[in-house]
Design an enzyme around this catalytic site. Structure first.
Site, mmCIF file in Angstrom:
data_model
loop_
_atom_site.group_PDB
_atom_site.id
_atom_site.type_symbol
_atom_site.label_atom_id
_atom_site.label_comp_id
_atom_site.label_asym_id
_atom_site.label_seq_id
_atom_site.Cartn_x
_atom_site.Cartn_y
_atom_site.Cartn_z
ATOM 1 N N ASP A 141 7.471 5.733 -0.258
ATOM 2 C CA ASP A 141 7.914 7.022 0.296
ATOM 3 C C ASP A 141 7.243 7.331 1.628
ATOM 4 O OD1 ASP A 141 5.313 7.436 -0.422
ATOM 5 O OD2 ASP A 141 5.672 9.249 -1.605
ATOM 6 N N GLU B 59 -3.728 10.693 2.632
ATOM 7 C CA GLU B 59 -3.808 9.515 1.758
ATOM 8 C C GLU B 59 -4.414 8.320 2.490
ATOM 9 O OE1 GLU B 59 -0.029 8.079 -0.022
ATOM 10 O OE2 GLU B 59 -0.939 6.111 0.359
ATOM 11 N N ASP C 108 -5.744 -17.677 2.305
ATOM 12 C CA ASP C 108 -5.216 -18.933 1.777
ATOM 13 C C ASP C 108 -5.882 -20.059 2.561
ATOM 14 O OD1 ASP C 108 -3.736 -20.936 0.644
ATOM 15 O OD2 ASP C 108 -1.845 -20.391 1.632
ATOM 16 N N VAL D 115 1.352 3.725 -4.112
ATOM 17 C CA VAL D 115 0.829 5.093 -4.156
ATOM 18 C C VAL D 115 2.003 6.063 -4.090
ATOM 19 C CG1 VAL D 115 -0.766 6.724 -3.095
ATOM 20 C CG2 VAL D 115 -1.222 4.265 -2.950
ATOM 21 N N HIS E 202 0.818 -1.217 0.000
ATOM 22 C CA HIS E 202 0.000 0.000 0.000
ATOM 23 C C HIS E 202 0.846 1.259 0.000
ATOM 24 C CE1 HIS E 202 -4.283 -1.385 0.555
ATOM 25 N NE2 HIS E 202 -3.587 -2.493 0.423
ATOM 26 N N ASP E 203 2.049 1.187 0.578
ATOM 27 C CA ASP E 203 2.923 2.356 0.497
ATOM 28 C C ASP E 203 3.483 2.489 -0.918
ATOM 29 O OD1 ASP E 203 4.299 4.646 1.226
ATOM 30 O OD2 ASP E 203 6.090 3.522 1.792
ATOM 31 N N ASP F 124 3.711 -20.258 2.070
ATOM 32 C CA ASP F 124 3.991 -21.377 1.159
ATOM 33 C C ASP F 124 3.271 -21.140 -0.174
ATOM 34 O OD1 ASP F 124 1.332 -21.828 1.726
ATOM 35 O OD2 ASP F 124 1.681 -23.550 3.019
ATOM 36 N N SER G 167 -4.289 -22.746 5.041
ATOM 37 C CA SER G 167 -2.849 -22.542 5.276
ATOM 38 C C SER G 167 -2.545 -21.073 5.541
ATOM 39 C CB SER G 167 -2.078 -23.043 4.049
ATOM 40 O OG SER G 167 -0.717 -22.743 4.144
#
Ligand code: HEM
Length: 331
Positions: free
Chosen positions: A76, A89, A246, A72, A68-69, A254, A249
């Protein structure tokens, strides 16, 4: 004599090539803090370790935070800025459910007392994600550092983030816009091998998907037995219950997520979409086949490479941006 001249020329050539490669990586380098703040990487690792001791679900959250950093405006730390008037943001709905920002703040506080003004928040995000991967049983790898923090955080900048409802084509084009290809898309989506999703993100998939014959209902690509299982976990209107991305798991890093995607057991629609596009199907198959563990392609090193690649999207280096004192505020 001739051969020594040739080897000098070759050495010079390699030096120049090396310089070009390091410039093209945006001047990031492994061990950037080795003399300016030698404890930087171990301090981040211990902050991640201690946060996960009381809440192991923080590890997948930290892995997601890097995505997510970086997507966009680049890696930074723009996502860490807290606005106050819902205009930062991070207030964009695309960041819904984002957690782990407090772990970054706590690592930063420790680093400010060790070496004030040296280690950027953007680097802490990437180091913490790297550690989160290793601590869930994924590969251990070096990440280049030397990022600087942005002086910008705009609500609407996060609109570019991929959405669960995006088709494989849209996902591919959003990744391409960030300099990542269809293989990176599959490898990085496989980060969903750990962690959970809120029912919020699958409500439409279960109850409100446009059907080929008209009307709305459940995504017809979900196998019947799995559909009943998902519906029993996420009733209509339940936004908060969490379930493993997942299936079967959730805590271990994995390749089972890729087998789940291949067999129709993807939980969120964007993972399922990876099996609707010839190019991404080939990548899913190549890493989830029985023989890949022996003959390659090898998921773990390739995942690590894709993380490093994602970690160099749009970085600020040198004298660009700033090194924040507090990750949640511009200096
Ligand atoms: C391809 C586009 C992607 C979409 C549409 C997507 C969407 C989502 C959604 C909806 C969730 C559930 C969030 C929640 O309920 O808290 C989630 C969780 C997660 N995502 Fe993604 N994701 C994508 C790519 C990535 C990438 C590239 C990474 C990292 C390399 C990543 C890592 C994770 C992790 C680790 C979680 C679990 C978070 C937790 O348990 O708190 N995702 N993702």
């Amino acid at each position: 004599m001739g051969s020594s001249r040739a080897s000098t020329t070759m050495a010079l050539l390699l030096l120049v090539l090396g310089a070009i490669v390091s410039v093209s990586q945006g001047q990031l380098q492994v061990g950037f803090y080795s003399s300016s703040c030698p404890g930087a990487e171990s301090t981040v690792a211990s902050a991640v370790r201690s946060a996960s001791a009381s809440d192991s679900t923080i590890l997948p959250a930290l892995l997601r935070l890097q995505f997510h950093d970086c997507f966009v405006r680049g890696c930074d730390a723009s996502v860490l800025i807290k606005g106050g008037n819902n205009n930062a943001e991070v207030d964009n709905g695309k960041h819904q459910g984002l957690r782990g920002l407090d772990v970054i703040d706590s690592a930063k506080a420790q680093l400010e007392s060790q070496c004030p003004g040296v280690v950027s928040c953007a680097d802490i995000v990437v180091l913490a994600a790297r550690d989160a991967v290793a601590f869930t049983g994924g590969p251990s790898f070096d990440v280049p550092t030397g990022r600087r923090d942005s002086k910008v955080s705009n609500l609407r900048d996060a609109d570019v983030l991929p959405d669960v409802k995006d088709s494989a084509q849209v996902l591919r084009s959003k990744f391409a816009a960030a300099g990542l290809d269809h293989k990176d898309l599959v490898l990085l989506s496989a980060a969903h091998t750990v962690g959970t999703t809120a029912c919020f993100f699958i409500q439409d998939r279960l109850y409100n998907t446009p059907l080929p014959g008209g009307g709305r209902g459940s995504d017809p690509s979900i196998p019947d037995a799995f559909l009943s299982e998902l519906k029993s976990r996420c009733a209509p209107g339940d936004f908060n219950t969490r379930l493993a991305l997942d299936r079967g798991s959730e805590r271990v890093f994995d390749t089972s997520i890729l087998r789940n995607i291949r067999n129709g057991y993807a939980v969120i629609a964007s993972d399922a979409a990876l099996y609707n596009d010839t190019a991404t199907v080939d990548v899913v198959d190549s890493y989830s086949g029985l023989l890949s563990a022996v003959f390659g392609p090898y998921f773990r090193p390739d995942f690590a490479d894709a993380m490093v690649k994602m970690g160099s999207i749009g970085v600020l280096t040198g004298s660009q941006g700033e090194v924040r004192k507090l990750c949640s505020k511009f200096n």
